[in-house]
Design a protein around this motif. Sequence first.
Motif, PDB file in Angstrom:
ATOM      1  N   ASP A   1       0.706  -1.177  -0.058  1.00  0.00           N
ATOM      2  CA  ASP A   1       0.017   0.049   0.104  1.00  0.00           C
ATOM      3  C   ASP A   1       0.944   1.297  -0.006  1.00  0.00           C
ATOM      4  N   VAL A   2       0.492   2.236  -0.709  1.00  0.00           N
ATOM      5  CA  VAL A   2       1.240   3.587  -0.712  1.00  0.00           C
ATOM      6  C   VAL A   2       1.043   4.352   0.653  1.00  0.00           C
ATOM      7  N   MET A   3      -0.128   4.502   1.150  1.00  0.00           N
ATOM      8  CA  MET A   3      -0.371   5.240   2.414  1.00  0.00           C
ATOM      9  C   MET A   3      -0.275   4.169   3.523  1.00  0.00           C
ATOM     10  N   LEU A   4       0.745   4.294   4.109  1.00  0.00           N
ATOM     11  CA  LEU A   4       1.076   3.432   5.346  1.00  0.00           C
ATOM     12  C   LEU A   4       1.747   4.444   6.406  1.00  0.00           C
ATOM     13  N   PRO A   5       1.381   4.202   7.733  1.00  0.00           N
ATOM     14  CA  PRO A   5       1.683   4.671   8.694  1.00  0.00           C
ATOM     15  C   PRO A   5       3.257   4.694   8.824  1.00  0.00           C
ATOM     16  N   GLU A   6       3.704   5.978   9.488  1.00  0.00           N
ATOM     17  CA  GLU A   6       5.034   6.307   9.688  1.00  0.00           C
ATOM     18  C   GLU A   6       5.765   6.348   8.662  1.00  0.00           C
ATOM     19  N   ILE A   7       5.699   5.491   7.318  1.00  0.00           N
ATOM     20  CA  ILE A   7       6.479   5.588   6.361  1.00  0.00           C
ATOM     21  C   ILE A   7       5.649   5.296   5.032  1.00  0.00           C
ATOM     22  N   ASN A   8       5.627   6.013   3.848  1.00  0.00           N
ATOM     23  CA  ASN A   8       4.810   5.483   2.786  1.00  0.00           C
ATOM     24  C   ASN A   8       5.467   4.201   1.978  1.00  0.00           C
ATOM     25  N   GLY A   9       4.568   3.724   1.200  1.00  0.00           N
ATOM     26  CA  GLY A   9       5.100   2.504   0.355  1.00  0.00           C
ATOM     27  C   GLY A   9       5.996   2.773  -0.552  1.00  0.00           C
ATOM     28  N   PHE A  10       6.300   4.110  -1.134  1.00  0.00           N
ATOM     29  CA  PHE A  10       7.192   4.221  -2.032  1.00  0.00           C
ATOM     30  C   PHE A  10       8.623   4.011  -1.573  1.00  0.00           C
ATOM     31  N   GLU A  11       8.648   4.465  -0.206  1.00  0.00           N
ATOM     32  CA  GLU A  11       9.992   4.491   0.467  1.00  0.00           C
ATOM     33  C   GLU A  11      10.204   3.028   0.829  1.00  0.00           C
ATOM     34  N   ILE A  12       9.381   2.330   1.303  1.00  0.00           N
ATOM     35  CA  ILE A  12       9.444   0.948   1.547  1.00  0.00           C
ATOM     36  C   ILE A  12       9.833   0.218   0.207  1.00  0.00           C
ATOM     37  N   CYS A  13       9.176   0.577  -0.980  1.00  0.00           N
ATOM     38  CA  CYS A  13       9.726  -0.178  -2.123  1.00  0.00           C
ATOM     39  C   CYS A  13      11.161   0.209  -2.544  1.00  0.00           C
ATOM     40  N   ARG A  14      11.424   1.323  -2.082  1.00  0.00           N
ATOM     41  CA  ARG A  14      12.968   1.834  -2.646  1.00  0.00           C
ATOM     42  C   ARG A  14      13.934   1.032  -1.493  1.00  0.00           C
ATOM     43  N   ARG A  15      13.458   1.155  -0.603  1.00  0.00           N
ATOM     44  CA  ARG A  15      14.424   0.344   0.586  1.00  0.00           C
ATOM     45  C   ARG A  15      14.563  -1.111   0.123  1.00  0.00           C
ATOM     46  N   ILE A  16      13.673  -1.812  -0.015  1.00  0.00           N
ATOM     47  CA  ILE A  16      13.617  -3.404  -0.424  1.00  0.00           C
ATOM     48  C   ILE A  16      14.442  -3.597  -1.663  1.00  0.00           C
ATOM     49  N   ARG A  17      14.422  -2.546  -2.625  1.00  0.00           N
ATOM     50  CA  ARG A  17      15.151  -2.940  -3.903  1.00  0.00           C
ATOM     51  C   ARG A  17      16.644  -2.276  -3.725  1.00  0.00           C
ATOM     52  N   SER A  18      17.074  -1.340  -2.806  1.00  0.00           N
ATOM     53  CA  SER A  18      18.122  -0.902  -2.578  1.00  0.00           C
ATOM     54  C   SER A  18      18.904  -1.606  -1.629  1.00  0.00           C
ATOM     55  N   THR A  19      18.536  -2.188  -0.771  1.00  0.00           N
ATOM     56  CA  THR A  19      19.266  -3.004   0.156  1.00  0.00           C
ATOM     57  C   THR A  19      19.470  -4.538  -0.047  1.00  0.00           C
ATOM     58  N   PRO A  20      20.640  -4.985   0.080  1.00  0.00           N
ATOM     59  CA  PRO A  20      20.883  -6.427  -0.490  1.00  0.00           C
ATOM     60  C   PRO A  20      20.247  -7.319   0.606  1.00  0.00           C
ATOM     61  N   SER A  21      19.328  -8.224   0.124  1.00  0.00           N
ATOM     62  CA  SER A  21      18.738  -9.154   1.135  1.00  0.00           C
ATOM     63  C   SER A  21      18.040 -10.329   0.319  1.00  0.00           C
ATOM     64  N   PRO A  22      17.526 -11.446   1.052  1.00  0.00           N
ATOM     65  CA  PRO A  22      17.054 -12.496   0.224  1.00  0.00           C
ATOM     66  C   PRO A  22      15.938 -12.128  -0.485  1.00  0.00           C
ATOM     67  N   TYR A  23      14.840 -10.955  -0.180  1.00  0.00           N
ATOM     68  CA  TYR A  23      13.816 -10.532  -0.902  1.00  0.00           C
ATOM     69  C   TYR A  23      13.965  -9.472  -1.676  1.00  0.00           C
ATOM     70  N   GLN A  24      15.181  -8.959  -1.899  1.00  0.00           N
ATOM     71  CA  GLN A  24      15.346  -7.507  -2.687  1.00  0.00           C
ATOM     72  C   GLN A  24      14.882  -7.747  -4.180  1.00  0.00           C
ATOM     73  N   HIS A  25      14.470  -8.917  -4.764  1.00  0.00           N
ATOM     74  CA  HIS A  25      13.912  -9.028  -6.056  1.00  0.00           C
ATOM     75  C   HIS A  25      12.539  -9.473  -6.002  1.00  0.00           C
ATOM     76  N   ILE A  26      11.866  -9.611  -4.969  1.00  0.00           N
ATOM     77  CA  ILE A  26      10.789 -10.014  -5.075  1.00  0.00           C
ATOM     78  C   ILE A  26       9.583  -8.990  -5.727  1.00  0.00           C
ATOM     79  N   PRO A  27       8.989  -9.653  -6.648  1.00  0.00           N
ATOM     80  CA  PRO A  27       7.938  -8.958  -7.405  1.00  0.00           C
ATOM     81  C   PRO A  27       6.909  -7.942  -6.381  1.00  0.00           C
ATOM     82  N   ILE A  28       6.774  -6.506  -6.938  1.00  0.00           N
ATOM     83  CA  ILE A  28       5.932  -5.755  -6.063  1.00  0.00           C
ATOM     84  C   ILE A  28       5.038  -5.002  -6.815  1.00  0.00           C
ATOM     85  N   ILE A  29       3.595  -5.068  -6.203  1.00  0.00           N
ATOM     86  CA  ILE A  29       2.403  -4.596  -6.989  1.00  0.00           C
ATOM     87  C   ILE A  29       2.073  -3.331  -5.899  1.00  0.00           C
ATOM     88  N   MET A  30       2.130  -2.169  -6.273  1.00  0.00           N
ATOM     89  CA  MET A  30       1.654  -1.108  -5.356  1.00  0.00           C
ATOM     90  C   MET A  30       0.171  -1.004  -5.328  1.00  0.00           C
TER      91      MET A  30
END
Length: 251
Positions: free
Chosen positions: A51-80
């Motif tokens: 979801d885009v509108m989330l408490p504390e931090i929006n979905g765009f920033e969460i998506c950005r963090r997932i894509r930019s931080t090396p992790s096992p789930y870095q490349h998971i498909p994401i639908i906003m």
Amino acid sequence: MRVLVIDDDSGLAQAMRTVLKTYSVRLSAAETPEQGLHMLATRDFDLLLLDVMLPEINGFEICRRIRSTPSPYQHIPIIMLTARSDLTDLVVGLETGADDYITKPFEPRELVARIHAVGRRFRDRPSEDADAGNGDLTCFRLDDASLAIDIANARVQVEGQTLPLTSMEYELLVFLAAQAGQVFTRDDLIESLQVISPLSVRSIDALVYRLRTKMRSVDSRADFIRTIRGRGYSLIGQRVGAAPRLEEASG
């Protein structure tokens, strides 16, 4: 198929869970970004609904963090997911690394179709840990920078470093490379990538921007996609044909 939704609307999550279950999609829900990231880190999921509108931090920033931080789930498909139909949300979503976008309220069948469409694009692409073999490898050189596209294994490297591309970024690059040197209008590219989501001129520009950024982050000379003013985009560089198999990504 295992899907995680991060959305503070628990009622919507429950409604989606009931619908998706009939289509063999198992839905887990997190109401906060912190809870969602913890679930991603500790459990296996095939796709993320964010979801885009989330408490504390929006979905765009969460998506950005997932894509930019090396992790096992870095490349998971994401639908906003968003309650707004503003085109800006689509563009920003693509810029941060999302693979698709759906506006609330949505029809259950549309959600199911998008989940399966995005999931299928990723299932059809071998993982980066797969044996690259001697696949259909096309290589380009530009100002001593190298670009290698292994179609058989859906892997792209610049100077031997694997690029973490979303499905749309990968498909756009493959389309341009297949007819390197030819100029394509934005409408041409929209048609080539048309899936369930309606694309726009601005979304094409966002995809090209992300591709360029990822290539240049490896080597500033790797400017393989050029803007032809008033016309569109073209992939340039000297095609050098087949080459030895791609090296496994380090790290």
